[in-house]
Design a protein around this motif. Structure first.
Motif, short mmCIF file in Angstrom:
data_model
loop_
_atom_site.label_atom_id
_atom_site.label_comp_id
_atom_site.label_asym_id
_atom_site.label_seq_id
_atom_site.Cartn_x
_atom_site.Cartn_y
_atom_site.Cartn_z
N GLY A 1 0.80 -1.23 0.00
CA GLY A 1 0.00 0.00 0.00
C GLY A 1 0.82 1.27 0.00
O GLY A 1 0.39 2.30 0.54
N ARG A 2 2.00 1.24 -0.61
CA ARG A 2 2.88 2.42 -0.63
C ARG A 2 2.36 3.46 -1.62
O ARG A 2 1.74 3.12 -2.63
N SER A 3 2.66 4.71 -1.37
CA SER A 3 2.24 5.80 -2.25
C SER A 3 3.29 6.06 -3.32
O SER A 3 4.22 6.83 -3.12
N LEU A 4 3.12 5.40 -4.46
CA LEU A 4 4.09 5.58 -5.54
C LEU A 4 3.74 6.80 -6.39
O LEU A 4 4.31 6.99 -7.46
N ASN A 5 2.84 7.64 -5.90
CA ASN A 5 2.65 8.97 -6.49
C ASN A 5 3.78 9.91 -6.04
O ASN A 5 3.98 10.96 -6.63
N GLU A 6 4.47 9.54 -4.97
CA GLU A 6 5.49 10.41 -4.37
C GLU A 6 6.88 9.94 -4.78
O GLU A 6 7.27 8.80 -4.48
N PRO A 7 7.64 10.80 -5.46
CA PRO A 7 8.97 10.41 -5.93
C PRO A 7 9.89 9.88 -4.82
O PRO A 7 10.65 8.93 -5.04
N GLU A 8 9.78 10.47 -3.63
CA GLU A 8 10.67 10.02 -2.55
C GLU A 8 10.31 8.59 -2.10
O GLU A 8 11.20 7.82 -1.71
N THR A 9 9.03 8.25 -2.17
CA THR A 9 8.62 6.88 -1.81
C THR A 9 9.08 5.89 -2.88
O THR A 9 9.55 4.80 -2.57
N VAL A 10 8.94 6.28 -4.14
CA VAL A 10 9.43 5.43 -5.23
C VAL A 10 10.93 5.18 -5.05
O VAL A 10 11.40 4.04 -5.14
N ALA A 11 11.67 6.25 -4.77
CA ALA A 11 13.13 6.12 -4.57
C ALA A 11 13.43 5.17 -3.42
O ALA A 11 14.34 4.33 -3.51
N ALA A 12 12.67 5.29 -2.34
CA ALA A 12 12.89 4.42 -1.18
C ALA A 12 12.62 2.95 -1.53
O ALA A 12 13.40 2.06 -1.18
N VAL A 13 11.51 2.70 -2.23
CA VAL A 13 11.16 1.33 -2.62
C VAL A 13 12.26 0.74 -3.51
O VAL A 13 12.69 -0.40 -3.32
N LEU A 14 12.72 1.53 -4.48
CA LEU A 14 13.76 1.04 -5.38
C LEU A 14 15.05 0.73 -4.63
O LEU A 14 15.66 -0.33 -4.82
N SER A 15 15.43 1.64 -3.74
CA SER A 15 16.66 1.43 -2.96
C SER A 15 16.55 0.17 -2.10
O SER A 15 17.51 -0.60 -1.98
N GLU A 16 15.39 -0.03 -1.50
CA GLU A 16 15.17 -1.21 -0.65
C GLU A 16 15.37 -2.51 -1.41
O GLU A 16 15.71 -3.54 -0.84
N HIS A 17 15.13 -2.46 -2.74
CA HIS A 17 15.23 -3.67 -3.56
C HIS A 17 16.48 -3.69 -4.43
O HIS A 17 16.55 -4.46 -5.40
N GLY A 18 17.45 -2.83 -4.10
CA GLY A 18 18.73 -2.90 -4.77
C GLY A 18 18.81 -2.21 -6.11
O GLY A 18 19.73 -2.47 -6.90
N PHE A 19 17.87 -1.30 -6.38
CA PHE A 19 17.90 -0.53 -7.63
C PHE A 19 18.38 0.89 -7.33
O PHE A 19 18.10 1.43 -6.26
N ASP A 20 19.08 1.48 -8.28
CA ASP A 20 19.59 2.84 -8.13
C ASP A 20 18.53 3.82 -8.63
O ASP A 20 18.26 3.87 -9.84
N PRO A 21 17.90 4.60 -7.74
CA PRO A 21 16.84 5.52 -8.17
C PRO A 21 17.28 6.50 -9.26
O PRO A 21 16.50 6.80 -10.17
N GLN A 22 18.51 6.98 -9.20
CA GLN A 22 18.97 7.93 -10.21
C GLN A 22 19.12 7.27 -11.56
O GLN A 22 18.81 7.86 -12.60
#
Length: 198
Positions: free
Chosen positions: A121-142
């Motif tokens: 139920g994360r808010s992937l409308n928010e760029p900072e949340t997307v970045a956090a989710v990606l980082s948690e799973h080993g992806f580089d947000p940049q």
């Protein structure tokens, strides 16, 4: 020739998430290939005059009860995202970019985003949340953001969406077996039947 399911999908659809949890099993059972085709559901809606059933209150309430029934039947987790609807433009560009440029990580990438939306139920409308989710799973947000801004990636997603509309797609999930279109995660039995007959 290998039988194929062409799976037109957008992360922002809970019905698509449910189809996503079941299609690999169906393909394994029928010796078929699952081909993921990212599209922009908002673009499909605009082109076809369609809209999410959630926009009609009574229909939306029923739809989420029905999806919950299917999740229980499939024995998969599903949580209605409190931030729905999700603007998936950047997410689907990211998915398209991963498919084109890092195909070996595509499955893990899609999986982490579907789960963030429809399990956590994360808010992937928010760029900072997307970045956090990606980082948690080993992806580089940049790195992912760079893919989203790549003109070839934008063009590929647009082409996929336009092709979907030309083929008769009006919503998600949409699946093709040959030229047969199947819409909705509640039509997966017909998808399996078509694969067994192909």
């Amino acid at each position: 020739m290998t039988k194929t399911v062409e799976f037109y999908f957008d992360l922002g659809s809970p019905a698509t998430y449910l189809a996503y949890t079941q299609l690999p099993k169906i393909c394994a059972a029928t010796g078929s290939e699952l081909r993921y085709i990212p599209m922009l559901l908002g673009g499909v809606f605009k082109a076809t005059g369609n809209a999410s059933p959630a926009m009609i209150p009574a229909k939306g309430r029923y739809m989420f009860q029905d999806l919950d029934r299917y999740a229980k039947r499939y024995a998969v987790p599903l949580r209605f995202n409190p931030h729905f609807p999700i603007n998936t433009l950047l997410l689907m560009r990211a998915v398209t970019g991963m498919q084109l440029h890092q195909p070996q990580r595509f499955a893990a990438f899609v999986d982490c985003l579907f789960n963030a939306l429809w399990v956590d139920g994360r808010s992937l409308n928010e760029p900072e949340t997307v970045a956090a989710v990606l980082s948690e799973h080993g992806f580089d947000p940049q790195e992912v953001l760079a893919l989203c801004n790549d003109e070839s990636v934008k063009a590929a997603l647009k082409d996929n969406t336009e092709t979907a509309v030309k083929r008769g797609v009006f919503g998600a999930p949409s699946m093709f077996v040959g030229n047969q279109l199947f819409f909705g995660q509640d039509r997966l039995d017909f998808v399996e039947e078509a694969l067994r007959q192909a």
